[in-house]
Scaffold this motif. Structure first.
Motif, PDB file in Angstrom:
ATOM      1  N   ILE B  12      19.051  10.968  19.731  1.00 20.07           N
ATOM      2  CA  ILE B  12      19.507  10.239  18.556  1.00 20.07           C
ATOM      3  C   ILE B  12      19.081   8.790  18.556  1.00 20.07           C
ATOM      4  O   ILE B  12      19.289   8.084  17.583  1.00 20.07           O
ATOM      5  CB  ILE B  12      21.057  10.288  18.447  1.00 20.07           C
ATOM      6  CG1 ILE B  12      21.682   9.939  19.791  1.00 20.07           C
ATOM      7  CG2 ILE B  12      21.513  11.650  17.979  1.00 20.07           C
ATOM      8  CD1 ILE B  12      23.156   9.676  19.692  1.00 20.07           C
ATOM      9  N   ARG B 186      19.813   5.877   8.328  1.00 22.78           N
ATOM     10  CA  ARG B 186      19.166   6.665   9.376  1.00 22.78           C
ATOM     11  C   ARG B 186      20.194   7.056  10.456  1.00 22.78           C
ATOM     12  O   ARG B 186      20.253   8.206  10.888  1.00 22.78           O
ATOM     13  CB  ARG B 186      18.005   5.856   9.969  1.00 22.78           C
ATOM     14  CG  ARG B 186      17.232   6.567  11.051  1.00 22.78           C
ATOM     15  CD  ARG B 186      17.811   6.225  12.383  1.00 22.78           C
ATOM     16  NE  ARG B 186      17.284   7.073  13.445  1.00 22.78           N
ATOM     17  CZ  ARG B 186      17.878   7.243  14.614  1.00 22.78           C
ATOM     18  NH1 ARG B 186      19.027   6.662  14.859  1.00 22.78           N
ATOM     19  NH2 ARG B 186      17.361   8.004  15.528  1.00 22.78           N
ATOM     20  N   ASN B 187      21.010   6.096  10.852  1.00 23.58           N
ATOM     21  CA  ASN B 187      22.040   6.393  11.851  1.00 23.58           C
ATOM     22  C   ASN B 187      23.034   7.421  11.334  1.00 23.58           C
ATOM     23  O   ASN B 187      23.423   8.339  12.041  1.00 23.58           O
ATOM     24  CB  ASN B 187      22.802   5.120  12.231  1.00 23.58           C
ATOM     25  CG  ASN B 187      22.024   4.272  13.216  1.00 23.58           C
ATOM     26  OD1 ASN B 187      21.064   4.744  13.806  1.00 23.58           O
ATOM     27  ND2 ASN B 187      22.434   3.023  13.372  1.00 23.58           N
ATOM     28  N   LEU B 188      23.414   7.248  10.082  1.00 20.69           N
ATOM     29  CA  LEU B 188      24.358   8.187   9.481  1.00 20.69           C
ATOM     30  C   LEU B 188      23.782   9.597   9.533  1.00 20.69           C
ATOM     31  O   LEU B 188      24.491  10.562   9.815  1.00 20.69           O
ATOM     32  CB  LEU B 188      24.632   7.772   8.032  1.00 20.69           C
ATOM     33  CG  LEU B 188      25.720   8.565   7.310  1.00 20.69           C
ATOM     34  CD1 LEU B 188      27.072   8.285   7.937  1.00 20.69           C
ATOM     35  CD2 LEU B 188      25.737   8.238   5.823  1.00 20.69           C
ATOM     36  N   VAL B 190      21.829  11.055  11.623  1.00 23.83           N
ATOM     37  CA  VAL B 190      21.770  11.761  12.906  1.00 23.83           C
ATOM     38  C   VAL B 190      23.144  11.918  13.547  1.00 23.83           C
ATOM     39  O   VAL B 190      23.258  12.464  14.634  1.00 23.83           O
ATOM     40  CB  VAL B 190      20.820  11.077  13.930  1.00 23.83           C
ATOM     41  CG1 VAL B 190      19.407  11.061  13.395  1.00 23.83           C
ATOM     42  CG2 VAL B 190      21.295   9.686  14.277  1.00 23.83           C
ATOM     43  N   THR B 191      24.186  11.443  12.878  1.00 23.27           N
ATOM     44  CA  THR B 191      25.526  11.610  13.448  1.00 23.27           C
ATOM     45  C   THR B 191      26.352  12.586  12.616  1.00 23.27           C
ATOM     46  O   THR B 191      25.847  13.220  11.702  1.00 23.27           O
ATOM     47  CB  THR B 191      26.243  10.256  13.586  1.00 23.27           C
ATOM     48  OG1 THR B 191      26.117   9.552  12.359  1.00 23.27           O
ATOM     49  CG2 THR B 191      25.626   9.415  14.693  1.00 23.27           C
ATOM     50  N   ARG B 192      27.617  12.674  12.941  1.00 21.79           N
ATOM     51  CA  ARG B 192      28.467  13.750  12.460  1.00 21.79           C
ATOM     52  C   ARG B 192      28.504  13.904  10.942  1.00 21.79           C
ATOM     53  O   ARG B 192      28.364  15.010  10.409  1.00 21.79           O
ATOM     54  CB  ARG B 192      29.885  13.512  13.003  1.00 21.79           C
ATOM     55  CG  ARG B 192      30.902  14.542  12.578  1.00 21.79           C
ATOM     56  CD  ARG B 192      32.180  14.344  13.374  1.00 21.79           C
ATOM     57  NE  ARG B 192      33.262  15.191  12.917  1.00 21.79           N
ATOM     58  CZ  ARG B 192      34.152  14.816  12.036  1.00 21.79           C
ATOM     59  NH1 ARG B 192      34.084  13.620  11.484  1.00 21.79           N
ATOM     60  NH2 ARG B 192      35.113  15.633  11.666  1.00 21.79           N
ATOM     61  N   VAL B 193      28.680  12.785  10.242  1.00 19.29           N
ATOM     62  CA  VAL B 193      28.832  12.869   8.792  1.00 19.29           C
ATOM     63  C   VAL B 193      27.520  13.325   8.132  1.00 19.29           C
ATOM     64  O   VAL B 193      27.517  14.206   7.268  1.00 19.29           O
ATOM     65  CB  VAL B 193      29.290  11.515   8.214  1.00 19.29           C
ATOM     66  CG1 VAL B 193      29.287  11.540   6.698  1.00 19.29           C
ATOM     67  CG2 VAL B 193      30.675  11.172   8.733  1.00 19.29           C
ATOM     68  N   ARG B 195      25.203  15.076   9.441  1.00 18.47           N
ATOM     69  CA  ARG B 195      24.973  16.480   9.756  1.00 18.47           C
ATOM     70  C   ARG B 195      25.801  17.378   8.843  1.00 18.47           C
ATOM     71  O   ARG B 195      25.329  18.410   8.373  1.00 18.47           O
ATOM     72  CB  ARG B 195      25.332  16.722  11.223  1.00 18.47           C
ATOM     73  CG  ARG B 195      24.520  17.785  11.860  1.00 18.47           C
ATOM     74  CD  ARG B 195      24.546  17.719  13.371  1.00 18.47           C
ATOM     75  NE  ARG B 195      25.769  17.163  13.877  1.00 18.47           N
ATOM     76  CZ  ARG B 195      25.819  16.188  14.777  1.00 18.47           C
ATOM     77  NH1 ARG B 195      24.721  15.700  15.278  1.00 18.47           N
ATOM     78  NH2 ARG B 195      26.978  15.724  15.172  1.00 18.47           N
ATOM     79  N   ALA B 196      27.036  16.956   8.579  1.00 19.84           N
ATOM     80  CA  ALA B 196      27.883  17.743   7.679  1.00 19.84           C
ATOM     81  C   ALA B 196      27.281  17.764   6.268  1.00 19.84           C
ATOM     82  O   ALA B 196      27.256  18.807   5.615  1.00 19.84           O
ATOM     83  CB  ALA B 196      29.295  17.165   7.652  1.00 19.84           C
ATOM     84  N   ARG B 198      24.123  17.581   5.435  1.00 18.21           N
ATOM     85  CA  ARG B 198      22.949  18.459   5.401  1.00 18.21           C
ATOM     86  C   ARG B 198      23.357  19.920   5.532  1.00 18.21           C
ATOM     87  O   ARG B 198      22.728  20.804   4.959  1.00 18.21           O
ATOM     88  CB  ARG B 198      21.961  18.054   6.490  1.00 18.21           C
ATOM     89  CG  ARG B 198      21.149  16.817   6.084  1.00 18.21           C
ATOM     90  CD  ARG B 198      20.242  16.369   7.176  1.00 18.21           C
ATOM     91  NE  ARG B 198      21.033  15.864   8.290  1.00 18.21           N
ATOM     92  CZ  ARG B 198      20.681  15.941   9.554  1.00 18.21           C
ATOM     93  NH1 ARG B 198      19.552  16.520   9.879  1.00 18.21           N
ATOM     94  NH2 ARG B 198      21.453  15.452  10.487  1.00 18.21           N
ATOM     95  N   ALA B 199      24.412  20.170   6.305  1.00 20.57           N
ATOM     96  CA  ALA B 199      24.878  21.546   6.452  1.00 20.57           C
ATOM     97  C   ALA B 199      25.313  22.099   5.093  1.00 20.57           C
ATOM     98  O   ALA B 199      25.047  23.256   4.768  1.00 20.57           O
ATOM     99  CB  ALA B 199      26.039  21.601   7.438  1.00 20.57           C
ATOM    100  N   GLY B 211      34.218  24.472  10.124  1.00 23.53           N
ATOM    101  CA  GLY B 211      35.292  23.481  10.064  1.00 23.53           C
ATOM    102  C   GLY B 211      34.985  22.294   9.172  1.00 23.53           C
ATOM    103  O   GLY B 211      35.742  21.322   9.143  1.00 23.53           O
ATOM    104  N   VAL B 212      33.861  22.342   8.431  1.00 19.32           N
ATOM    105  CA  VAL B 212      33.534  21.232   7.541  1.00 19.32           C
ATOM    106  C   VAL B 212      34.302  21.395   6.224  1.00 19.32           C
ATOM    107  O   VAL B 212      34.194  22.425   5.569  1.00 19.32           O
ATOM    108  CB  VAL B 212      32.017  21.188   7.249  1.00 19.32           C
ATOM    109  CG1 VAL B 212      31.694  20.122   6.217  1.00 19.32           C
ATOM    110  CG2 VAL B 212      31.239  20.943   8.530  1.00 19.32           C
ATOM    111  N   TYR B 217      33.490  16.313   1.999  1.00 20.33           N
ATOM    112  CA  TYR B 217      32.173  15.737   2.295  1.00 20.33           C
ATOM    113  C   TYR B 217      31.299  15.604   1.057  1.00 20.33           C
ATOM    114  O   TYR B 217      30.466  14.713   0.983  1.00 20.33           O
ATOM    115  CB  TYR B 217      31.472  16.527   3.407  1.00 20.33           C
ATOM    116  CG  TYR B 217      32.002  16.121   4.757  1.00 20.33           C
ATOM    117  CD1 TYR B 217      31.521  14.980   5.384  1.00 20.33           C
ATOM    118  CD2 TYR B 217      33.026  16.818   5.369  1.00 20.33           C
ATOM    119  CE1 TYR B 217      32.032  14.565   6.598  1.00 20.33           C
ATOM    120  CE2 TYR B 217      33.548  16.409   6.579  1.00 20.33           C
ATOM    121  CZ  TYR B 217      33.045  15.279   7.194  1.00 20.33           C
ATOM    122  OH  TYR B 217      33.571  14.866   8.388  1.00 20.33           O
TER     123      TYR B 217
END
Ligand SMILES: Nc1ncnc2c1ncn2[C@@H]1O[C@H](COP(=O)(O)OP(=O)(O)O)[C@@H](O)[C@H]1O
Ligand SMILES: [Mg+2]
Lengths: 256, 363
Positions: B12, B186-188, B190-193, B195-196, B198-199, B211-212, B217
């Motif tokens: 990351i 960019r930081n956002l 690659v981190t949890r939020v 990723r949610a 993009r999921a 669990g999202v 979101y």
């Protein structure tokens, strides 16, 4: 109260009754198999349990609490993970990112801490690193090391199935629902699946609810089996009983 | 296969390759020296492009990551611009604070728009956001508080003791903010939020079973996207010195959507490239005139065959064709072309086994 219980579960789609008054109980640590010919309502049962479908009637209990009616993400947070018969991966993401999504509920970073990740000591970076370390053993266990950083959409079917299982395990679930892990596989691969399921049960504190079209595999793995046909429970019991049950044999005539 | 213990932070971290620091310093040198090298009137263009880049970052979060569509982002741009200007004129709030507030107020409206968006998808969502964008301009145009059709003059801004008088000083503020926001997004991602987000665009059902909270979101994505666009609106007001409802048109919203598709959905590099090109074209459409031989030729062509309005029209045609051709050649847009170019140069330079370029850090 048992670990997991389904009581009178019924699911109708218009005129079609996909599940008709199905009840069963699962003890902690078991492998519980649901068998039945295609279209007998197995996947529908999983969709009801994981909150994707709202059952027409019936109750579902997990660790003593009623969970029917809860949203899928609430059910996931209680510790129920699943795989899908027709793989539902995040196909543009890498294997590791798919697994990290499985860590979602165990992580806490929000927008602010994510944006402000400035070096490895910041909270979001630490959380990311820790959780990546945490799922490394799953990647090794399921032989995904070589595809760790590959987008899963490009991986072969069998590997995608493993990634999906790995992602479910990354959630550290108490109850794992596995839908047709051996679908589309040859005999060798099927044997591998069987070994893996036993391994998981032995090494993890996880209860497995297994749907398997392949009867021998399903019965061979299970501590207890439920057989469905056209949405109706036709038999339930220990593997040996099910193997010899006349109704089951009838339902599977010509099906191997 | 046993791996040597891996440093998981490398997944990351911002600078994965050894040369990245050098590239960053080069980029900074270029950004810092650009306004000193270009003629003064070009700095205005650069500022405009930077504002577009911030909007592109916001659109990328919503459209590229979360897979939601918006045809109303000019509305957020307007909300940001008017919030900042009104805070500065009515309440004498200093510029930096007013700009931050522009982001928050816009985020709040993004959240509100995100709520109905939960029940809508595809074309229905497009229409809802379109309605939002139109409503914002209508309300502004018909309210005395917002200066109506006449618009508002932006007061002089200062950062601490420094007045932001010329285009060059504004450039450093605008481009500095753009740079920081790009790193933040960019930081956002690659981190949890991120990723949610993009999921959700990949598979809502799978995201939910992980669990999202999909509804949460989705609205959060609207809010983040609107916040960025609101800040861009404030900076637009700063650089132009004047805002009126006529600026925040439906066409502009369309441009915003087009530029992230054109740049390459879901990629920050793509969003930045697309926004730079579209920002330039949007402002300089009639710059075709200045081209030596081609300019007059195009002008003649346009006047004869297209409309009485002439060249600006031709600018739109060129913009449209550019988008169509790029997407035809490479569906991943400019980013895709960029990746292809990198691959080609790499392949011709070396036959190293290490060709793995993907991974979030590279983006
Ligand atoms: N969302 C749905 N809408 C309508 N019918 C459905 C839906 N989901 C499943 N069914 C029907 O319910 C029956 C059981 O399907 P399913 O649970 O997928 O069977 P199995 O997994 O045992 O093969 C089938 O007839 C299927 O067509
Ligand atoms: Mg099924």
């Amino acid at each position: 109260m048992s670990f997991f219980a389904v009581d009178g579960l019924t699911m109708r789609f218009g005129g079609l009754t996909a599940l008709d008054d199905v009840s069963f109980e699962v003890d902690r640590g078991m492998i519980f198999s649901i068998i039945g010919p295609n279209g007998s309502g197995k996947s529908t049962a999983f969709n009801c349990i994981s909150g994707i479908y709202q059952p027409t009637a019936g109750k579902i209990y997990f660790e003593g609490e009623g969970i029917s009616g809860l949203a899928p993400h609430h059910i996931a947070r209680l510790g129920i993970a699943r795989t899908f018969q027709n793989i539902e991966l995040f196909s543009t993401e890498t294997t590791i990112d798919n697994l990290m999504l499985g860590r979602h509920q165990h992580m806490h970073s929000g927008v602010w801490s994510g944006v402000a990740m400035l070096g490895r000591a910041t909270s979001a970076a630490r959380e990311e690193t820790e959780n990546r370390e945490r799922v490394q053993w799953i990647i090794e266990l399921l032989d995904l090391v070589r595809v760790r950083d590959r987008p899963v959409g490009e991986l072969p079917y069998g590997t995608q199935k493993r990634v999906e299982l790995a992602r479910a395990l990354a959630m550290e679930p108490k109850l794992l629902l596995v839908d047709e892990p051996s679908a589309g596989m040859n005999a060798d691969e099927r044997a591998e699946v069987a070994v893996r399921m036993r391994e998981l049960r032995a090494e993890l504190d996880v209860t497995i609810l297994l749907i398997e079209h392949h009867v021998q595999l399903a019965i061979g793995l299970a501590d207890r089996v439920l057989a469905l046909n056209f949405g109706k429970p036709i038999a339930q019991g220990a593997p040996e009983e099910i193997r010899q049950h006349p109704e089951v044999i009838k339902a599977y005539l010509g099906d191997g | 296969m046993i791996e040597p213990t891996r440093d998981h932070y490398q997944d990351i971290r911002l600078f994965t390759a050894r040369g990245s620091w050098i590239k960053l310093i080069l980029l900074l040198v270029v950004l810092v020296s650009l306004p000193l090298l270009l003629p003064g009137y070009r700095v205005f263009t650069l500022n405009y492009m930077a504002v577009f880049v911030i909007v592109g970052l916001g659109m990328n979060v919503l459209v590229g990551y979360t897979g939601q569509v918006s045809l109303g982002h000019a509305g957020f741009l307007a909300i940001g611009a008017y919030t900042m200007v009104l805070l500065m004129t009515r309440l004498a709030v200093p510029f930096p604070l007013a700009l931050v507030m522009a982001g928050f107020v816009s985020a709040f409206f993004g959240f509100l728009l995100g709520l109905p968006a939960l029940r809508l998808a595809g074309p229905y969502l497009a229409i809802a956001t379109l309605g939002f964008g139109l409503a914002v301009t209508q309300i502004i145009a018909h309210s005395a508080l917002f200066g109506g059709h006449m618009g508002l003059v932006v007061p002089d801004a200062t950062v601490g003791p420094f007045p932001l008088s010329g285009d060059v000083s504004k450039y450093y503020v605008i481009v500095g903010i753009t740079f920081v926001l790009a790193l933040g997004v960019r930081n956002l991602s690659v981190t949890r939020v991120g990723r949610a987000f993009r999921a959700i665009s990949d598979s809502e059902i799978a995201a939910a079973t992980m669990g999202v909270d999909v509804a949460y979101y989705k609205t959060l994505s609207f809010a983040v996207s609107a916040a960025l666009t609101g800040v861009a609106g404030g900076l637009l007001a700063l650089m132009t010195g004047f805002i009126s409802p006529g600026v925040f048109t439906f066409t502009l919203s369309l441009m915003f959507l087009a530029m992230v598709v054109f740049g390459g959905l879901g990629s920050i590099t793509g969003a930045v490239l697309g926004s730079i090109v579209m920002g330039y074209l949007n402002l300089e459409m009639d710059a075709f005139q200045e081209l030596p031989v081609l300019g007059p030729a195009l002008e003649g062509f346009s006047e004869r065959f297209m409309s009485t309005v002439g060249l600006p029209n031709f600018g739109w045609v060129v913009t449209g064709m550019l988008i169509v051709f790029t997407i035809l050649i490479e569906p991943r847009g400019l980013y895709g072309l960029w990746i292809r170019a990198l691959d080609t140069t790499k392949r011709s330079k070396s036959t190293d086994a290490d060709l793995s370029r993907s991974g979030p850090g590279a983006d």
